[in-house]
Design a protein around this motif. Structure first.
Motif, mmCIF file in Angstrom:
data_model
loop_
_atom_site.group_PDB
_atom_site.id
_atom_site.type_symbol
_atom_site.label_atom_id
_atom_site.label_comp_id
_atom_site.label_asym_id
_atom_site.label_seq_id
_atom_site.Cartn_x
_atom_site.Cartn_y
_atom_site.Cartn_z
ATOM 1 N N MET A 126 29.770 -95.762 -31.028
ATOM 2 C CA MET A 126 29.668 -97.117 -30.492
ATOM 3 C C MET A 126 30.668 -97.280 -29.348
ATOM 4 S SD MET A 126 29.003 -99.799 -33.520
ATOM 5 C CE MET A 126 30.500 -99.531 -34.380
ATOM 6 N N PRO A 127 30.362 -98.181 -28.434
ATOM 7 C CA PRO A 127 31.347 -98.462 -27.379
ATOM 8 C C PRO A 127 32.636 -99.016 -27.989
ATOM 9 C CG PRO A 127 29.218 -99.416 -26.834
ATOM 10 C CD PRO A 127 29.108 -98.901 -28.228
ATOM 11 N N LYS A 128 33.758 -98.783 -27.315
ATOM 12 C CA LYS A 128 35.050 -99.185 -27.881
ATOM 13 C C LYS A 128 35.139 -100.688 -28.062
ATOM 14 C CE LYS A 128 38.078 -95.387 -26.891
ATOM 15 N NZ LYS A 128 39.271 -94.875 -26.263
ATOM 16 N N ARG A 129 34.478 -101.410 -27.152
ATOM 17 C CA ARG A 129 34.507 -102.870 -27.250
ATOM 18 C C ARG A 129 33.887 -103.334 -28.567
ATOM 19 N NH1 ARG A 129 34.800 -107.048 -23.449
ATOM 20 N NH2 ARG A 129 35.180 -105.578 -21.797
ATOM 21 N N TRP A 130 32.732 -102.741 -28.902
ATOM 22 C CA TRP A 130 32.060 -103.120 -30.158
ATOM 23 C C TRP A 130 32.890 -102.701 -31.357
ATOM 24 C CZ3 TRP A 130 26.072 -102.050 -29.894
ATOM 25 C CH2 TRP A 130 25.561 -102.689 -28.748
ATOM 26 N N THR A 131 33.461 -101.488 -31.257
ATOM 27 C CA THR A 131 34.279 -100.995 -32.366
ATOM 28 C C THR A 131 35.420 -101.967 -32.638
ATOM 29 O OG1 THR A 131 33.777 -98.772 -31.622
ATOM 30 C CG2 THR A 131 35.580 -99.024 -33.175
ATOM 31 N N THR A 132 36.071 -102.422 -31.556
ATOM 32 C CA THR A 132 37.155 -103.379 -31.718
ATOM 33 C C THR A 132 36.638 -104.660 -32.359
ATOM 34 O OG1 THR A 132 37.960 -102.516 -29.636
ATOM 35 C CG2 THR A 132 39.045 -104.470 -30.499
ATOM 36 N N SER A 137 44.309 -102.383 -32.257
ATOM 37 C CA SER A 137 43.236 -102.256 -31.274
ATOM 38 C C SER A 137 43.813 -102.003 -29.888
ATOM 39 C CB SER A 137 42.354 -103.496 -31.287
ATOM 40 O OG SER A 137 43.066 -104.588 -30.737
ATOM 41 N N GLY A 138 45.058 -102.427 -29.673
ATOM 42 C CA GLY A 138 45.714 -102.083 -28.417
ATOM 43 C C GLY A 138 46.440 -100.756 -28.518
ATOM 44 N N TYR A 139 47.137 -100.568 -29.630
ATOM 45 C CA TYR A 139 47.991 -99.389 -29.807
ATOM 46 C C TYR A 139 47.169 -98.111 -29.835
ATOM 47 C CZ TYR A 139 51.687 -96.497 -31.860
ATOM 48 O OH TYR A 139 52.618 -95.527 -32.104
ATOM 49 N N MET A 140 46.011 -98.164 -30.493
ATOM 50 C CA MET A 140 45.217 -96.954 -30.686
ATOM 51 C C MET A 140 44.134 -96.789 -29.626
ATOM 52 S SD MET A 140 46.484 -95.521 -33.364
ATOM 53 C CE MET A 140 45.229 -94.322 -33.789
ATOM 54 N N TYR A 141 44.114 -97.696 -28.631
ATOM 55 C CA TYR A 141 42.959 -97.733 -27.732
ATOM 56 C C TYR A 141 42.731 -96.397 -27.032
ATOM 57 C CZ TYR A 141 39.480 -99.801 -24.723
ATOM 58 O OH TYR A 141 38.300 -100.104 -24.107
ATOM 59 N N GLU A 142 43.808 -95.710 -26.695
ATOM 60 C CA GLU A 142 43.642 -94.463 -25.951
ATOM 61 C C GLU A 142 43.254 -93.297 -26.843
ATOM 62 O OE1 GLU A 142 43.683 -94.515 -22.790
ATOM 63 O OE2 GLU A 142 44.284 -96.630 -22.743
ATOM 64 N N GLU A 156 41.349 -90.713 -29.093
ATOM 65 C CA GLU A 156 39.940 -90.315 -29.041
ATOM 66 C C GLU A 156 39.216 -90.659 -30.347
ATOM 67 O OE1 GLU A 156 39.373 -86.087 -29.083
ATOM 68 O OE2 GLU A 156 41.478 -85.756 -29.535
ATOM 69 N N ASP A 157 39.951 -90.784 -31.419
ATOM 70 C CA ASP A 157 39.328 -91.120 -32.692
ATOM 71 C C ASP A 157 39.489 -92.593 -33.033
ATOM 72 O OD1 ASP A 157 38.189 -88.743 -33.417
ATOM 73 O OD2 ASP A 157 40.095 -87.922 -34.112
ATOM 74 N N PHE A 158 39.504 -93.400 -32.016
ATOM 75 C CA PHE A 158 39.642 -94.854 -32.177
ATOM 76 C C PHE A 158 38.688 -95.435 -33.225
ATOM 77 C CE2 PHE A 158 38.617 -99.137 -30.406
ATOM 78 C CZ PHE A 158 39.872 -99.707 -30.518
ATOM 79 N N PRO A 159 37.363 -95.117 -33.194
ATOM 80 C CA PRO A 159 36.468 -95.701 -34.200
ATOM 81 C C PRO A 159 36.789 -95.238 -35.613
ATOM 82 C CG PRO A 159 35.238 -94.730 -32.384
ATOM 83 C CD PRO A 159 36.645 -94.269 -32.249
ATOM 84 N N ARG A 160 37.165 -93.968 -35.747
ATOM 85 C CA ARG A 160 37.476 -93.453 -37.077
ATOM 86 C C ARG A 160 38.655 -94.210 -37.671
ATOM 87 N NH1 ARG A 160 40.330 -88.815 -38.963
ATOM 88 N NH2 ARG A 160 40.907 -88.254 -36.844
ATOM 89 N N PHE A 161 39.621 -94.556 -36.831
ATOM 90 C CA PHE A 161 40.785 -95.293 -37.309
ATOM 91 C C PHE A 161 40.359 -96.603 -37.965
ATOM 92 C CE2 PHE A 161 44.146 -98.407 -36.676
ATOM 93 C CZ PHE A 161 45.220 -97.744 -37.224
ATOM 94 N N PHE A 162 39.477 -97.351 -37.254
ATOM 95 C CA PHE A 162 39.082 -98.648 -37.818
ATOM 96 C C PHE A 162 38.152 -98.476 -39.013
ATOM 97 C CE2 PHE A 162 40.644 -100.426 -33.808
ATOM 98 C CZ PHE A 162 41.444 -101.401 -34.350
#
Lengths: 194, 614, 103
Positions: B26-32, B107-112, B114-120
């Motif tokens: 998913m796009p990062k915006r949606w993930t957030t 959502s700011g700290y982890m934005y960069e 690569e596994d941003f969606p997995r984190f959430f």
């Protein structure tokens, strides 16, 4: 008197058969062995005749002493072993090698004799003519004749296919020669079936 | 509005499902939006429920919602049923509220990353499991949430799994808490055997009816439950996993330390307080565990140099206060401290995250220094957090810790000695907190720092700073859920000492680390104190001790048994078959004449049998 | 024509020939000699059939002899083809070369 004559001929031919067979299995030269096989077959043909089976006697001479023998002779010629083969046989045929098979054969004979003798209550050999054999063959044994024809056809095709030289098979020849160049690769045993 | 209760665990779980189905594509915006939004909505629902809850009279402050029956086996009928009372609501505030702020920050700290969606994906499941744990009306469901929390902590600590060291830390956390979980599970089995029910309210009323005071069975079950709580809340003797849990991303540390996970043990004991009230011994044990843990980890925190590890040990220490409060029967004080601690510890961790991010992932405090000018917002919020941790008035920590210390003085399971330990702990807390504060923000600047500005970074910090400052004035609806510890009258001198000692500690830290008085520094850098400091630095050598005492013998045993003794018996069969196979294949030697002879011999035997027997 | 004992003697002759053929198969390493010895064994079997047939005065014995001869002919044709293959592969008629067939 005729009976005595008959018996003498029987025992003499029987002795010839056994002797020629003994000599055959002990020859070093394959051609000599084949000659003794012819002698053995011929004496058996005489015995067949004495037993009242002239048709079988004729077949024995024609097929064994004729056809099958020719096959053997052809193969011996093609292999062309000559004196080298005799020397080889001399090395292979050690006297000690005869003991085991001889003992086994003796025991087998000892079992055969009581199994075969004395069981038959018969008036003696009677003539069975070729006509009677022909009637039996194309009457109740028709299926055996058909099976024999199948068997011979299969033997013919099989022999032709197996003995065909590998060069004829076209594509295979390349792979065979290339494989021979790489003898260290262990694919040697796999080839050659065609 | 109370009907919407199921949404509180449901929304984060739905978020988890969506993110899980998204497979990180998913796009990062949606993930957030999904990851933060689900927890935010859950917080909103909690708020709406709380509004209605406060409106009802105090006595009727319970609500039960059965969703469906989970399983049915004889008299065991655990259902997916939720139970809401003041205690659960207080916990929900902390979990969803603080959890939401941490998510926003992440959502700011982890934005960069690569596994941003997995984190959430993980954190949403984490929150869902924790909410389930808190709302469960039976102990089986509670255990489900309990294990879910354990699983998510494992996944999150090992989030950056490409470094094998992080995997080791994750496994350590998982295995060490597992020891406690086993005790917890045994406690549950025992409870079910004795009382025939695992519904919490039924079991509690049945316990008071069945067992006399100080009965052995009650003590045993209480101690087993304590084992589970000790594992999850990182108390002595199972505290070793928490400092290593710093391997995860910093928002995870905040989540584990403030909103979820470590508070589960405190919640469990508060939830089953009836059992503990039945047993003076168990209560005494809880108090002892608390005071010993807070002292030990306090001394350890004094010597640490890694910013996050100092905070980790301070968490262990503060949870030690909560256990102490539970042990002396100050149930509501423990939950109160849990809440205030959640505020200032989340604040400290998130600020620490900002600092670490600003100085390019440098975590050693001695390599920071003088960051006051470069990072004004983190400086301010960190100061508030430190004041809260040190429990200086009028921050939130002051109120909660004061309640606890007073309760310890007058409680039968507390007493003056334990009180002295707790106050000493508070004194040490002040020293190590301000040691960290002075070294990071004052002195010479050692590295360059770039402040990360923005809505996602600053809003959570400021909100949490406000909460940490004024959280002490909140009134938690605990009076109906937990028995009130009678109003404590303590001598004035005792109260003054408890308030004054942290201030002395701050002053000492000021002299040592701001003024850097040479004579005092000399004292700590030479002689026996130095080796003592090394001993403290290793966490009282607990890791070393466990390694020698448990890990090494166990590994040796496992290695010795790696062939599996039980497997040897079936192996005889397979080995026999293999041997027989080898014997038989010997007979197949490729010698044509040998085959002929064998066939002849076999026919001979058959014939001989036929001739001589027939 | 002759007394009953003759039939037994014919059977004994067949047994002797069969055993000699077996000895030949077992003793020789030359595959051609093995095949010749097998012909002897087949002959011996045929002799037994004919003797039994003539003792009863029935044609069945000779029919079975025909079957044996057919079998022998087919067997020899295929076996000699295999012999040629063996020789082409190893430049030898030593049957022990086929040891590679072991399991």
């Amino acid at each position: 008197m005729q009976d005595t004559f008959f018996l003498v001929i029987f025992y003499v031919t029987a002795a010839v058969a056994v002797l020629s067979t003994l000599l055959m299995i002990s020859r070093l030269n394959a051609v000599h062995g084949l000659l003794y096989l012819i002698v053995s077959s011929l004496s058996l043909a005489i015995i067949f005749y004495l037993l009242g089976a002239p048709f079988a006697a004729a077949l024995e001479v024609i097929i064994y002493a004729g056809a099958i023998m020719i096959l053997f002779v052809f193969v011996v010629m093609m292999l062309n072993m000559g004196h080298k083969g005799v020397e080889q046989e001399r090395q292979w045929l050690k006297p000690g090698g005869w003991i085991g098979p001889g003992l086994l054969a003796l025991v087998l004979f000892a079992v055969f004799v009581p199994a075969l003798s004395g069981g038959l209550v018969s008036t003696g050999p009677r003539l069975v003519s070729a006509k009677a054999v022909g009637i039996a063959l194309f009457g109740p044994y028709l299926l055996v004749v058909e099976l024999a024809s199948f068997l011979l056809l299969a033997g013919l095709i099989g022999a032709y296919h197996i003995a065909r030289p590998p060069e004829i098979t076209g594509d295979d020849s390349d792979s065979l020669t290339s494989a021979r160049h790489h003898d260290d690769i262990a694919i040697e045993p796999l080839q050659g079936a065609g | 509005m109370l009907d919407w209760l199921w949404l509180v665990p449901g929304l984060p779980f739905l978020g988890f499902l969506i993110l899980f189905a998204g497979q990180g594509k998913m796009p990062k915006r949606w993930t957030t939006l999904v990851g933060v939004g689900s927890v935010g909505l859950a917080a909103l629902v909690t708020l709406l429920i709380a509004v209605e809850f406060y409106g009802t009279p105090e006595a009727a402050l319970t609500y039960r919602q059965t969703l469906w029956t989970w399983m049915e086996a004889g008299s065991l009928k655990p259902g997916f049923s939720l139970y809401l009372d003041g205690l659960a609501l207080s916990m929900l505030f902390v979990i969803t509220g603080v959890g939401f702020l941490i998510h926003l920050y992440a959502s700011g700290y982890m934005y960069e990353d690569e596994d941003f969606p997995r984190f959430f994906t993980y954190t949403n499941l984490f929150v869902a499991a924790m909410v389930m744990l808190v709302l469960a009306d039976n102990l089986v469901l509670l255990f489900l949430g309990w294990e879910g929390v354990g699983l998510c902590s494992y996944l999150l600590i090992g989030f950056w799994y490409r470094d094998p060291e992080n995997g080791r830390c994750a496994r350590k956390a998982f295995i060490v808490t597992r020891i406690g979980d086993t005790a917890f599970a045994i406690g549950l089995f025992l409870l079910f055997r004795e009382l025939g029910t695992l519904d919490i309210q039924d079991a509690m009323s049945a316990a008071t009816a069945t067992w006399p005071r100080d009965s052995g069975t009650a003590t045993l079950i209480a101690v087993l439950l304590l084992g589970g709580a000790v594992g999850k809340s990182a108390q002595l003797p199972l505290q070793t996993w928490l400092p290593d849990a710093m391997a995860g991303p910093t928002p995870v540390s905040a989540l584990i330390h403030a909103a979820t996970m470590v508070t589960a043990g405190v919640y469990l004991i508060a939830r089953t307080h009836v059992l503990f009230q039945l047993s003076t011994d168990a209560m005494q044990l809880v108090a002892l565990v608390g005071v010993l843990t807070l002292l030990m980890s306090g001394f350890t925190a004094l010597t640490q140099t890694d910013l996050k590890r100092i905070l980790a040990y301070s968490t262990i220490s503060q949870i030690g206060y909560m256990f102490l409060a539970l042990g002396v029967g100050a149930w509501s004080s423990a939950i109160f401290h849990l809440m205030t601690h959640a505020f200032f510890k989340a604040l400290l961790f998130l600020t620490a995250g900002s600092i670490i991010l600003s100085v390019h992932h440098q975590q050693d405090i001695f390599k920071m220094g003088g960051l006051r000018k470069a990072l004004p917002v983190p400086f301010a919020t960190f100061l508030v957090g430190c004041l809260g941790l040190t429990a200086l008035p009028p921050t939130s920590g002051f109120f909660s810790k004061e309640q606890i210390l007073n309760a310890v003085w007058s409680s039968p399971t507390g007493g003056q000695l334990i009180w002295a330990g707790a106050v000493l702990g508070a004194f040490i807390t002040a020293i190590y907190t301000f040691r960290m504060f002075f070294i990071v923000f004052f002195g010479e600047q050692q590295t360059e720092a770039h402040e990360h500005k923005g809505f996602k970074f600053h809003v959570p910090l400021i909100v949490l700073a406000v909460l940490a400052a004024v959280g002490g004035f909140f009134h938690l609806p605990l009076t109906s859920a937990l028995p009130h510890a009678g109003h404590d009258h303590v001598p004035l001198g005792v109260e003054v000492t408890a308030i004054a000692l942290p201030m002395v500690g701050v002053l000492l830290a000021y002299l040592l680390f701001y003024r850097q008085i040479p004579a005092l520094r000399q004292l700590f850098e030479t002689g026996p104190l130095k080796s003592l400091a090394a001993f403290f630095y290793s966490g009282w050598a607990m890791d070393w001790l466990y390694d020698r005492l448990l890990v090494k013998p166990f590994v040796a045993l496992a290695r010795w048994n790696s062939k599996d003794l039980v497997d040897q018996l079936p192996a005889v069969v397979s080995r026999g078959a293999a041997l027989f196979h080898r014997l038989l294949s010997l007979s197949q030697n490729g010698q044509l004449r040998y085959y002929v002879a064998t066939m002849a011999l076999a026919s001979l035997v058959v014939m001989a049998v036929a001739v001589y027997t027939g | 024509m002759v007394d009953v004992a003759l039939i037994d003697h014919v059977f004994i002759l067949a047994a002797i020939l069969f055993c000699l053929g077996l000895v030949g198969v077992l003793v020789r390493r030359n595959i051609i000699f093995m095949l010749i010895s097998m012909e002897i064994m087949l002959n011996a079997a045929g002799l037994a059939f004919i003797a039994a047939g003539s003792a009863w005065g029935q044609p069945d014995g000779q029919v079975m002899f025909l079957a044996v001869v057919t079998l022998g002919a087919a067997e020899v044709a295929v076996a000699l083809g295999l012999t040629l293959l063996l020789f082409r592969r190893y430049q030898s008629v030593d049957v022990d070369n086929l040891k590679e067939l072991r399991g």
